[in-house]
Design a protein around this motif. Structure first.
Motif, PDB file in Angstrom:
ATOM      1  N   THR A 235       0.843  -1.191   0.000  1.00  0.00           N
ATOM      2  CA  THR A 235       0.000   0.000   0.000  1.00  0.00           C
ATOM      3  C   THR A 235       0.883   1.248   0.000  1.00  0.00           C
ATOM      4  OG1 THR A 235      -1.347  -1.313   1.474  1.00  0.00           O
ATOM      5  CG2 THR A 235      -2.049   0.948   1.119  1.00  0.00           C
ATOM      6  N   PRO A 236       0.578   2.237  -0.860  1.00  0.00           N
ATOM      7  CA  PRO A 236       1.396   3.452  -0.904  1.00  0.00           C
ATOM      8  C   PRO A 236       1.360   4.197   0.441  1.00  0.00           C
ATOM      9  CG  PRO A 236      -0.192   3.397  -2.712  1.00  0.00           C
ATOM     10  CD  PRO A 236      -0.523   2.248  -1.836  1.00  0.00           C
ATOM     11  N   PRO A 237       2.464   4.870   0.779  1.00  0.00           N
ATOM     12  CA  PRO A 237       2.571   5.534   2.084  1.00  0.00           C
ATOM     13  C   PRO A 237       1.378   6.415   2.437  1.00  0.00           C
ATOM     14  CG  PRO A 237       4.662   5.631   0.938  1.00  0.00           C
ATOM     15  CD  PRO A 237       3.706   4.982  -0.004  1.00  0.00           C
ATOM     16  N   ALA A 238       0.878   7.181   1.458  1.00  0.00           N
ATOM     17  CA  ALA A 238      -0.211   8.115   1.779  1.00  0.00           C
ATOM     18  C   ALA A 238      -1.436   7.379   2.317  1.00  0.00           C
ATOM     19  CB  ALA A 238      -0.576   8.924   0.536  1.00  0.00           C
ATOM     20  N   GLU A 239      -1.645   6.162   1.829  1.00  0.00           N
ATOM     21  CA  GLU A 239      -2.847   5.427   2.252  1.00  0.00           C
ATOM     22  C   GLU A 239      -2.686   4.732   3.599  1.00  0.00           C
ATOM     23  OE1 GLU A 239      -4.278   2.883  -0.919  1.00  0.00           O
ATOM     24  OE2 GLU A 239      -3.587   4.393  -2.362  1.00  0.00           O
ATOM     25  N   VAL A 240      -1.459   4.642   4.096  1.00  0.00           N
ATOM     26  CA  VAL A 240      -1.285   4.033   5.417  1.00  0.00           C
ATOM     27  C   VAL A 240      -0.708   5.037   6.413  1.00  0.00           C
ATOM     28  CG1 VAL A 240      -1.212   1.571   4.939  1.00  0.00           C
ATOM     29  CG2 VAL A 240       0.813   2.952   4.494  1.00  0.00           C
ATOM     30  N   ALA A 241      -0.895   6.325   6.093  1.00  0.00           N
ATOM     31  CA  ALA A 241      -0.451   7.354   7.035  1.00  0.00           C
ATOM     32  C   ALA A 241      -1.283   7.235   8.309  1.00  0.00           C
ATOM     33  CB  ALA A 241      -0.607   8.732   6.416  1.00  0.00           C
ATOM     34  N   GLU A 242      -2.534   6.820   8.121  1.00  0.00           N
ATOM     35  CA  GLU A 242      -3.413   6.575   9.259  1.00  0.00           C
ATOM     36  C   GLU A 242      -4.230   5.339   8.903  1.00  0.00           C
ATOM     37  OE1 GLU A 242      -6.859   8.996  11.393  1.00  0.00           O
ATOM     38  OE2 GLU A 242      -5.261  10.280  10.567  1.00  0.00           O
ATOM     39  N   VAL A 243      -4.323   4.360   9.798  1.00  0.00           N
ATOM     40  CA  VAL A 243      -5.074   3.152   9.432  1.00  0.00           C
ATOM     41  C   VAL A 243      -6.124   2.819  10.497  1.00  0.00           C
ATOM     42  CG1 VAL A 243      -3.140   2.143   8.164  1.00  0.00           C
ATOM     43  CG2 VAL A 243      -3.487   1.530  10.563  1.00  0.00           C
ATOM     44  N   HIS A 244      -7.139   2.096  10.048  1.00  0.00           N
ATOM     45  CA  HIS A 244      -8.169   1.607  10.976  1.00  0.00           C
ATOM     46  C   HIS A 244      -8.337   0.121  10.756  1.00  0.00           C
ATOM     47  CE1 HIS A 244      -9.199   5.656  12.094  1.00  0.00           C
ATOM     48  NE2 HIS A 244      -9.081   5.969  10.814  1.00  0.00           N
ATOM     49  N   PHE A 245      -8.662  -0.588  11.799  1.00  0.00           N
ATOM     50  CA  PHE A 245      -8.887  -2.026  11.671  1.00  0.00           C
ATOM     51  C   PHE A 245     -10.344  -2.263  11.301  1.00  0.00           C
ATOM     52  CE2 PHE A 245      -5.600  -1.700  15.143  1.00  0.00           C
ATOM     53  CZ  PHE A 245      -4.536  -1.984  14.307  1.00  0.00           C
ATOM     54  N   ASP A 246     -10.574  -3.017  10.227  1.00  0.00           N
ATOM     55  CA  ASP A 246     -11.963  -3.308   9.867  1.00  0.00           C
ATOM     56  C   ASP A 246     -12.500  -4.446  10.748  1.00  0.00           C
ATOM     57  OD1 ASP A 246     -10.946  -5.679   8.869  1.00  0.00           O
ATOM     58  OD2 ASP A 246     -10.812  -4.923   6.808  1.00  0.00           O
ATOM     59  N   ASP A 247     -13.742  -4.863  10.504  1.00  0.00           N
ATOM     60  CA  ASP A 247     -14.378  -5.850  11.386  1.00  0.00           C
ATOM     61  C   ASP A 247     -13.639  -7.181  11.412  1.00  0.00           C
ATOM     62  OD1 ASP A 247     -16.183  -3.996  12.016  1.00  0.00           O
ATOM     63  OD2 ASP A 247     -17.815  -4.781  10.756  1.00  0.00           O
ATOM     64  N   ASP A 248     -13.182  -7.607  10.225  1.00  0.00           N
ATOM     65  CA  ASP A 248     -12.434  -8.871  10.166  1.00  0.00           C
ATOM     66  C   ASP A 248     -11.172  -8.795  11.015  1.00  0.00           C
ATOM     67  OD1 ASP A 248     -14.147 -10.185   8.621  1.00  0.00           O
ATOM     68  OD2 ASP A 248     -12.987 -10.034   6.739  1.00  0.00           O
ATOM     69  N   MET A 249     -10.498  -7.663  10.878  1.00  0.00           N
ATOM     70  CA  MET A 249      -9.257  -7.510  11.639  1.00  0.00           C
ATOM     71  C   MET A 249      -9.557  -7.441  13.135  1.00  0.00           C
ATOM     72  SD  MET A 249      -7.082  -4.922   9.259  1.00  0.00           S
ATOM     73  CE  MET A 249      -5.367  -5.308   9.506  1.00  0.00           C
ATOM     74  N   GLU A 250     -10.613  -6.738  13.495  1.00  0.00           N
ATOM     75  CA  GLU A 250     -10.989  -6.661  14.911  1.00  0.00           C
ATOM     76  C   GLU A 250     -11.258  -8.056  15.483  1.00  0.00           C
ATOM     77  OE1 GLU A 250     -11.096  -4.899  17.537  1.00  0.00           O
ATOM     78  OE2 GLU A 250     -10.283  -3.090  16.601  1.00  0.00           O
ATOM     79  N   LYS A 251     -11.886  -8.880  14.646  1.00  0.00           N
ATOM     80  CA  LYS A 251     -12.184 -10.248  15.090  1.00  0.00           C
ATOM     81  C   LYS A 251     -10.870 -11.005  15.340  1.00  0.00           C
ATOM     82  CE  LYS A 251     -14.795 -14.192  13.625  1.00  0.00           C
ATOM     83  NZ  LYS A 251     -14.629 -14.917  12.375  1.00  0.00           N
ATOM     84  N   ARG A 252      -9.942 -10.863  14.382  1.00  0.00           N
ATOM     85  CA  ARG A 252      -8.629 -11.514  14.552  1.00  0.00           C
ATOM     86  C   ARG A 252      -7.940 -11.009  15.821  1.00  0.00           C
ATOM     87  NH1 ARG A 252      -4.942 -12.714  10.390  1.00  0.00           N
ATOM     88  NH2 ARG A 252      -3.623 -13.308  12.122  1.00  0.00           N
ATOM     89  N   ILE A 253      -8.030  -9.699  16.040  1.00  0.00           N
ATOM     90  CA  ILE A 253      -7.355  -9.120  17.205  1.00  0.00           C
ATOM     91  C   ILE A 253      -7.925  -9.727  18.491  1.00  0.00           C
ATOM     92  CG2 ILE A 253      -6.994  -6.983  18.525  1.00  0.00           C
ATOM     93  CD1 ILE A 253      -6.942  -5.495  15.819  1.00  0.00           C
ATOM     94  N   ARG A 254      -9.244  -9.843  18.551  1.00  0.00           N
ATOM     95  CA  ARG A 254      -9.840 -10.424  19.767  1.00  0.00           C
ATOM     96  C   ARG A 254      -9.375 -11.860  19.969  1.00  0.00           C
ATOM     97  NH1 ARG A 254     -14.226  -7.236  18.154  1.00  0.00           N
ATOM     98  NH2 ARG A 254     -15.209  -8.982  17.060  1.00  0.00           N
ATOM     99  N   GLU A 255      -9.256 -12.608  18.868  1.00  0.00           N
ATOM    100  CA  GLU A 255      -8.749 -13.990  18.982  1.00  0.00           C
ATOM    101  C   GLU A 255      -7.310 -14.009  19.502  1.00  0.00           C
ATOM    102  OE1 GLU A 255      -9.127 -15.907  15.168  1.00  0.00           O
ATOM    103  OE2 GLU A 255     -11.318 -15.821  15.351  1.00  0.00           O
ATOM    104  N   ILE A 256      -6.497 -13.105  18.948  1.00  0.00           N
ATOM    105  CA  ILE A 256      -5.091 -13.058  19.360  1.00  0.00           C
ATOM    106  C   ILE A 256      -4.987 -12.708  20.844  1.00  0.00           C
ATOM    107  CG2 ILE A 256      -2.937 -11.758  19.086  1.00  0.00           C
ATOM    108  CD1 ILE A 256      -3.659 -11.545  16.056  1.00  0.00           C
ATOM    109  N   LEU A 257      -5.775 -11.728  21.269  1.00  0.00           N
ATOM    110  CA  LEU A 257      -5.691 -11.284  22.664  1.00  0.00           C
ATOM    111  C   LEU A 257      -6.035 -12.402  23.647  1.00  0.00           C
ATOM    112  CD1 LEU A 257      -7.131  -7.671  22.383  1.00  0.00           C
ATOM    113  CD2 LEU A 257      -4.818  -8.307  23.082  1.00  0.00           C
ATOM    114  N   LYS A 258      -6.889 -13.320  23.225  1.00  0.00           N
ATOM    115  CA  LYS A 258      -7.278 -14.429  24.116  1.00  0.00           C
ATOM    116  C   LYS A 258      -6.117 -15.365  24.443  1.00  0.00           C
ATOM    117  CE  LYS A 258     -11.719 -15.185  22.327  1.00  0.00           C
ATOM    118  NZ  LYS A 258     -12.361 -16.121  21.447  1.00  0.00           N
ATOM    119  N   ARG A 259      -5.061 -15.318  23.608  1.00  0.00           N
ATOM    120  CA  ARG A 259      -3.964 -16.275  23.810  1.00  0.00           C
ATOM    121  C   ARG A 259      -3.014 -15.880  24.932  1.00  0.00           C
ATOM    122  NH1 ARG A 259      -1.911 -16.371  17.613  1.00  0.00           N
ATOM    123  NH2 ARG A 259      -3.899 -16.884  16.667  1.00  0.00           N
TER     124      ARG A 259
END
Ligand SMILES: Cc1cc2nc3c(=O)[nH]c(=O)nc-3n(C[C@H](O)[C@H](O)[C@H](O)COP(=O)(O)O)c2cc1C
Ligand code: FES
Lengths: 437, 174
Positions: B12-36
C-alpha cells in the motif's frame, strides 16, 4: 539404527494426524495420563535426555526446577527459533512429523502442570508455522488439546507465536521477552525461567528436538532410550550437515558416532574428492576443529573434550580450499549483526573484531592485530555479558586463531599499511531520512 | 527446480497508510489473538504481522494504530518494530529477494548468485528496482543450510540455486 524421530520420513501425508495415529501416535499421551506428573519427570530424568537446543542440559532435571507448589500458572515454551547458522533439524521435524512434536509438548506440559504452551517459531519459517497451525487444529478436533483432554480433566491450550527476525530470540530469556511483546533483550539469570519466566510465571523452555524425544521415552521406557548412544549421552540425535560434502542434509544417528562416519558414510564423503580442512561440530557458535579431530565421537562430552561443543548438532564441513580468515570474517559478520546491543563488550567487541579481521583479509593487517583479537575474546566471554552470545562469537575467534593462526599471520606478513585517510564525517541519521553534515 | 509459487506483495502506498483503521475482520482476529495471552502487550508481534500481511509493510501510521489498540506508547511499538529485521519500515518492491549470506550458503556458491543478481537487476543490497518489482536484501542464516544456496522470496524458500535457476525464477516473478 532404526529411525525414531524421522520414522515418518518418506510416508505419504506424513504430516497428517491419520498417518501419525496409524504409526501409533498419541499412544504415549494415553500412557502418560495414567502416570503421575512426577513419575513422568522421573522417567525423562532416567532416560538421560539432554537438551538438543545447544546447552545439553538434562530435560527431566529442568522440569524438576518448576516449583509445583507455586500458585501461579505455569507455561511450557517450545523453542523453534532455529537460527544458529548450520542448524536445520527442527524444521525437518516440523516438515516430517509435526504431531510428534505436539504430543511431546502435551506430555511435557502435563508433567510440569502447565495449561498454556507456546511454540516460538522464527519469523522466516512461514510455511512451517502454517504446518504447525494446521496440525494443532487437527489435534484440537481429536480432543488431544483444549478443555478436558481425553476426558482426563486436564486442560491445555497450544499457540504458535511467530518471531520476526532476530537470532538472539533463540536465547530462552530473550525469547520470553519477545513473547511478552518486547524487544528480544536477554534477562539476567538467576532467577531462571523455571522459577520466573514468561509473564512472571514458572516456565520451561525446551527445543523442538528435545520435546520430540519425549513421546518415545514414555512409550518405550527410559531404559530403552538410555540404551541408545553412550553413557551420559543417550538417545538419537539429528545431525544437520552442510558445506562441502556430497550429500548434505539431516541424519538421525545415535549420539557418539564419529564425525568421520557422518561425513564419509552418511554424507557420501567430501565434495569433488577434496580433502577435509576443518569442521564446526555444533552450529556456528561451536569452536572450529581441524581435520585431525574427525575421529572424535559426536556426543556432548567427547566434543567438549576435543575443545568444542556439540551444540545444536549443526555440522559445517569445510574443504582444503577454504580461506579461514574469510570464514571467520563471515561468522563475525553474523554476530556483529545479531548482537542485541545490550552489553557493551558484545555489541562493541563483535563489531571491532569484525573490523580487525576484515582489515587483515583486505591486506592491511597490523602485527598487533592477533593480540587485539585475543584481547577482545577475553573481554567479551565467560560471564562478561548477560547472555552467552558473547561466548558464541569469542569461541570462533580463539579457535580459528589456535588452529589456523598461521593463515592470519601470513596475511599480516604480506600486508601493506592501509592508506592513511582523514576520518570520514559520518552522516547524522534522523528517524527517516539521512542528512549529510 | 520447485515450481514458482510466490504471490506478489500487495504494497500500500505511504499516503494510504499514514493513518489506518482495523476493519471488522481484523478486529475479530485481534480479539482472537488477545485471548492467547494474559497481557495485551504480548499481542504486539502478532498484530504487527497481521498488519504487514494486510498492508505490505509497517508504516508509522500502522505502529500508531497498534500502539493505540494495545494501550502502549507509540515509541515503544516503534522500538519493537525496529529491533526485528522482518518488519519492513519502507515500502518494498513486489518481491523481496532475501539472499542468505551466512557461511554454509557461502560455501556453496552464494557470492556467484549475488553478483548475478546485482548485475541483472542493477541494484545493490537494500535497494529496489525502479519498476518496483524487486527489493534485494542480504539476510543471515535461514535455517535450511543443507539445501544451500538459498533465497527467500516473500514467504517462500528457493533452494539449491544456480545462476540459471535464478534467471528462471526471476522471469516467472511478475
Ligand atoms: C544466542 C543464543 C541463541 C540460541 N538459539 C537457540 C535456538 O535457535 N533454538 C534453541 O532451541 N535453543 C537456542 N538457544 C538455547 C536456549 O537458550 C535454551 O537453552 C534452549 O532452548 C533450551 O532447550 P533444551 O534444554 O531443550 O535444549 C540459544 C542460546 C543462545 C545463547
Ligand atoms: S547458511 Fe544459509 S540457510 Fe543456513
Amino acid at each position: 539404527m532404526e529411525p525414531i524421530l524421522l520414522r515418518a520420513r518418506g510416508e505419504t501425508n506424513s504430516r497428517s494426524i491419520s498417518t501419525y495415529l496409524r504409526l501409533g501416535g498419541y499412544g504415549a499421551l494415553k500412557k502418560a495420563f495414567i502416570m503421575d506428573p512426577a513419575a513422568i519427570r522421573e522417567e525423562v530424568k532416567n532416560s538421560g535426555l539432554r537438551g538438543r537446543g545447544g546447552a545439553g542440559f538434562p530435560a527431566g532435571v529442568k522440569w524438576g526446577f518448576v516449583p509445583q507448589d507455586s500458585p501461579k500458572p505455569k507455561y511450557l515454551i517450545c523453542n523453534a527459533d532455529e537460527s544458529e547458522p548450520g542448524t536445520f533439524k527442527d524444521r525437518e521435524i516440523i516438515h516430517v512429523d509435526p504431531h510428534m512434536l505436539i504430543e511431546g509438548i502435551i506430555i511435557a506440559s502435563y508433567a510440569i502442570s502447565a495449561n498454556t504452551a507456546y511454540i516460538y517459531i522464527r519469523g522466516e519459517f512461514v510455511e512451517e508455522a502454517r504446518i504447525l497451525e494446521q496440525a494443532i487444529a487437527e489435534a484440537y478436533k481429536k480432543k488431544y488439546l483444549g478443555k478436558n483432554i481425553l476426558t482426563t480433566g486436564y486442560d491445555l491450550d497450544l499457540y504458535v507465536h511467530r518471531g520476526a527476525g532476530a537470532y538472539i530470540c533463540g536465547e530462552e530469556t530473550a525469547l520470553i521477552e519477545s513473547i511478552e511483546g518486547k524487544r528480544g533483550l536477554p534477562r539476567l539469570k538467576p532467577p531462571f525461567p523455571a522459577v520466573v519466566g514468561v509473564f512472571g510465571c514458572p516456565t520451561v523452555v525446551n527445543n523442538v528436538e528435545t520435546l520430540a524425544c519425549v513421546p518415545h521415552i514414555i512409550e518405550r521406557g527410559a531404559a530403552w532410550f538410555a540404551s541408545i548412544g553412550r553413557p551420559r549421552n543417550t538417545g538419537p540425535k539429528l545431525f544437520c550437515v552442510s558445506g562441502h560434502v556430497n550429500r548434505p542434509g539431516v541424519y538421525e544417528l545415535p549420539l557418539g558416532v564419529t564425525f568421520r562416519e557422518i561425513i564419509e558414510e552418511h554424507c557420501g564423503g567430501m565434495r569433488d574428492g577434496k580433502a577435509l580442512k576443518a569442521f564446526i561440530p555444533g552450529g556456528s557458535s561451536a569452536p572450529v576443529l581441524p581435520a585431525d579431530k574427525v575421529d572424535t565421537a559426536a556426543d556432548f562430552d567427547a566434543v567438549a573434550e576435543a575443545g568444542s561443543m556439540l551444540g545444536s548438532g549443526g555440522l559445517i564441513v569445510m574443504d582444503e580450499t577454504v580461506d579461514m580468515v574469510w570464514a571467520l570474517e563471515n561468522l563475525l559478520t553474523f554476530y556483529a549483526h545479531e548482537s542485541c546491543g545490550q552489553c557493551t563488550p558484545c555489541r562493541e567487541g563483535s563489531d571491532w573484531a569484525l573490523d580487525v579481521v576484515r582489515r587483515i583479509r583486505r591486506g592491511h593487517g597490523r602485527p598487533e592485530d592477533i593480540e587485539t583479537l585475543q584481547r577482545i575474546a577475553r573481554y567479551a566471554s565467560q560471564g562478561m555479558t548477560i547472555c552467552p552470545l558473547g561466548d558464541a562469537f569469542c569461541g570462533p575467534i580463539t579457535s580459528f586463531l589456535n588452529h589456523f593462526g598461521h593463515e592470519f599471520e601470513a596475511y599480516i606478513e604480506a600486508a601493506t599499511p592501509a592508506p592513511r585517510k582523514k576520518l570520514p564525517i559520518l552522516p547524522v541519521r534522523s528517524g527517516r531520512g539521512t542528512f549529510g553534515l | 527446480m520447485t515450481p514458482v509459487h510466490t504471490e506478489p506483495l500487495q504494497v500500500t502506498p505511504p499516503a494510504e497508510v499514514a493513518e489506518v483503521h482495523f476493519d471488522d475482520d481484523m478486529e475479530k482476529r485481534i480479539r482472537e489473538i488477545l485471548k492467547r495471552y494474559p497481557t495485551k502487550q504480548a499481542a504486539v508481534l502478532p498484530l504487527l504481522w497481521m498488519c504487514q500481511e494486510r498492508w505490505g509493510w509497517t508504516s508509522p501510521g500502522i505502529m500508531n494504530a497498534v500502539a493505540e489498540r494495545l494501550e502502549l506508547a507509540p515509541a515503544f511499538v516503534e522500538g519493537v518494530v525496529t529491533f526485528y529485521t522482518m518488519y519492513q519500515t519502507e515500502p518494498p518492491g513486489k518481491y523481496l529477494l532475501q539472499v542468505c549470506t551466512t557461511l554454509s550458503c557461502q560455501l556453496c556458491g552464494t557470492s556467484g548468485l549475488v553478483d548475478h543478481l546485482k548485475e541483472r537487476l542493477g541494484i545493490d543490497f537494500g535497494e529496489t528496482t525502479r519498476d518496483g518489482r524487486f527489493t534485494l536484501l542480504d539476510v543471515q542464516c535461514l535455517g535450511a543450510c543443507g539445501e544451500a544456496p538459498i533465497i527467500q522470496v516473500n514467504n517462500d524458500y528457493y533452494t539449491e540455486l544456480t545462476p540459471e535457476k535464478l534467471d528462471q525464477l526471476l522471469d516467472e516473478l511478475v
